[in-house]
Design an enzyme around this catalytic site. Sequence first.
Site, PDB file in Angstrom:
ATOM      1  CE  LYS A   1     -18.294  14.477  84.408  1.00 45.17           C
ATOM      2  NZ  LYS A   1     -17.578  14.462  85.758  1.00 45.17           N
TER       3      LYS A   1
ATOM      4  CE  LYS B   1     -14.277  13.486  83.957  1.00 51.80           C
ATOM      5  NZ  LYS B   1     -13.392  14.071  85.209  1.00 51.80           N
TER       6      LYS B   1
ATOM      7  CE  LYS C   1     -12.626  17.748  89.573  1.00 51.62           C
ATOM      8  NZ  LYS C   1     -14.114  17.166  89.989  1.00 51.62           N
TER       9      LYS C   1
ATOM     10  CB  SER D   1     -14.380  16.221  81.474  1.00 50.59           C
ATOM     11  OG  SER D   1     -15.714  15.851  82.125  1.00 50.59           O
TER      12      SER D   1
ATOM     13  N   GLY E   1     -10.898  19.333  86.492  1.00 54.14           N
ATOM     14  CA  GLY E   1     -11.636  20.734  86.356  1.00 54.14           C
ATOM     15  C   GLY E   1     -13.016  20.652  87.122  1.00 54.14           C
TER      16      GLY E   1
ATOM     17  CG  ASP F   1     -13.288  14.205  91.721  1.00 48.78           C
ATOM     18  OD1 ASP F   1     -13.185  15.044  92.217  1.00 48.78           O
ATOM     19  OD2 ASP F   1     -13.939  14.482  90.249  1.00 48.78           O
TER      20      ASP F   1
ATOM     21  CD  GLU G   1     -12.818  11.665  87.633  1.00 47.37           C
ATOM     22  OE1 GLU G   1     -12.430  11.661  86.319  1.00 47.37           O
ATOM     23  OE2 GLU G   1     -13.047  12.791  88.312  1.00 47.37           O
TER      24      GLU G   1
ATOM     25  CG  ASP H   1     -16.243  11.694  86.652  1.00 42.88           C
ATOM     26  OD1 ASP H   1     -16.453  10.835  87.621  1.00 42.88           O
ATOM     27  OD2 ASP H   1     -15.837  12.737  86.730  1.00 42.88           O
TER      28      ASP H   1
HETATM   29  O1  OSB Z   1     -16.411  15.238  88.433  1.00 37.68           O
HETATM   30  O2  OSB Z   1     -14.607  15.810  87.418  1.00 37.68           O
HETATM   31  C1  OSB Z   1     -15.768  15.728  87.714  1.00 37.68           C
HETATM   32  C2  OSB Z   1     -17.332  19.227  86.263  1.00 37.68           C
HETATM   33  C3  OSB Z   1     -18.110  19.670  87.441  1.00 37.68           C
HETATM   34  C4  OSB Z   1     -17.876  18.923  88.568  1.00 37.68           C
HETATM   35  C5  OSB Z   1     -17.280  17.661  88.710  1.00 37.68           C
HETATM   36  C6  OSB Z   1     -16.598  17.055  87.610  1.00 37.68           C
HETATM   37  C7  OSB Z   1     -16.799  18.123  86.429  1.00 37.68           C
HETATM   38  C8  OSB Z   1     -15.969  17.719  85.218  1.00 37.68           C
HETATM   39  C9  OSB Z   1     -15.491  18.787  84.208  1.00 37.68           C
HETATM   40  O3  OSB Z   1     -15.581  16.727  84.729  1.00 37.68           O
HETATM   41  C10 OSB Z   1     -14.242  18.828  83.952  1.00 37.68           C
HETATM   42  C11 OSB Z   1     -13.789  20.379  83.525  1.00 37.68           C
HETATM   43  O4  OSB Z   1     -13.778  21.412  83.884  1.00 37.68           O
HETATM   44  O5  OSB Z   1     -13.650  20.189  82.018  1.00 37.68           O
HETATM   45 MG    MG Z   2     -14.611  13.749  88.759  1.00 35.64          MG
END
Ligand code: OSB
Ligand code: MG
Length: 372
Positions: free
Chosen positions: A163, A161, A262, A135, A290, A238, A213, A188
């Site tokens: 953001k 992925k 998660k 991510s 994650g 999510d 996402e 995402d």
């Molecule tokens: O939306 O998946 C998410 C990290 C913090 C809060 C929300 C998210 C995330 C990530 C990081 O996308 C994923 C990772 O731990 O590598």
């Molecule tokens: Mg997410």
Amino acid sequence: MKINRITLREIRLPLVDFFETSFGRTQERRVLLVEIQGGDAVGWGECVAGEGPFYSDETVDTAWLILTQLILPSVLKWSFDRPTEFQELVGRVRGHRMAKGCVEAALWDLQARELEVPLWELLGGTREKIACGVSIGIQKSPDALLEKIERELLAGYQRIKIKIKPGWDVEIVRLVRDSFPDISLMVDANGAYSLEDVGQLRELDPFGLLMIEQPLSYDDLLDHSKLQAQIDTAICLDESIRHARDAAHALELQACRIINIKMGRVGGPSEARRVHDLCQEQGIPVWCGGMLETGIGRAHNIALSTLENFSLPGDVSAAKRYYERDTVLPPVEVTSDGFIIPPKTSGLGYEPDLPWIEKLTVRRQDFPDTVS
Ligand code: OSB
Ligand code: MG
């Protein structure tokens, strides 16, 4: 097994690089670690609550409060046969899933260590290797993003992925696609759009994204269902999925075609498994999300990801992407072709680095309170 002693710690550790999403930027993590001793073993869990109530309404401080005042006192001296019984014990506490989730996770690790089996085996996992994706947060510039993607692809990661948020979306995805036409790519939004943005979101359809996402609000199902009917890209939920019932409703509404699981968000391994099983029955693929975990949380995610229906690469990556030094030994690492091999040793299969954890600890509470 009877619980004899519990230690809750808060550790602080800086991220190698800031991590930015549509809801904000994180530079330093505050992480709660719970250590539970029962029988002849010790189990560990990591709470995924954030520093502020931006991903979810829970925070490190609300989790500390609920754990120290309600949950841990009721777990001390409690006896259980199966870790799943924990949810009945704390059933009267509504919400606070991240606080509960780390305790249930620690109980699973504890039982696996007591039985001398790998945690993933106790959970019913079958996968011998876990496919890993990364991510990548919002960057200072498009070039910085391309550079990061290049680096992660070279490291072997199987899926990228990125953001997105309004202003950092269609043009960025176009740029990434032009630079990397064949990679497995997804986005995402962490709830940054509303149904009125359907036009903007439809513009993502031509880029062959694996999924989008959580495009809409963290607490919505219905608008996602309306959106899914109007875009080609598969929606993955999510934030909106708090438990198996949410997942059932989302699937009935056709609000998504994929679910990100998660364990912290849904309250622990047993509810995570319930969401997994439900999706499997309905032919919906899942993957493990994650929360910038350190090694203890990562190790739990690895164990969970061995369940059969985790058929898409997860946000389960090497700890060194986020932290200079991990909380476990050996540190969680990924093979050059983008897999993690679940350990064959008992419990989590990674050992908490206690001297390092002690160094990082900024507050601690023991049950029973052993000072004197
Ligand atoms: O939306 O998946 C998410 C990290 C913090 C809060 C929300 C998210 C995330 C990530 C990081 O996308 C994923 C990772 O731990 O590598
Ligand atoms: Mg997410």
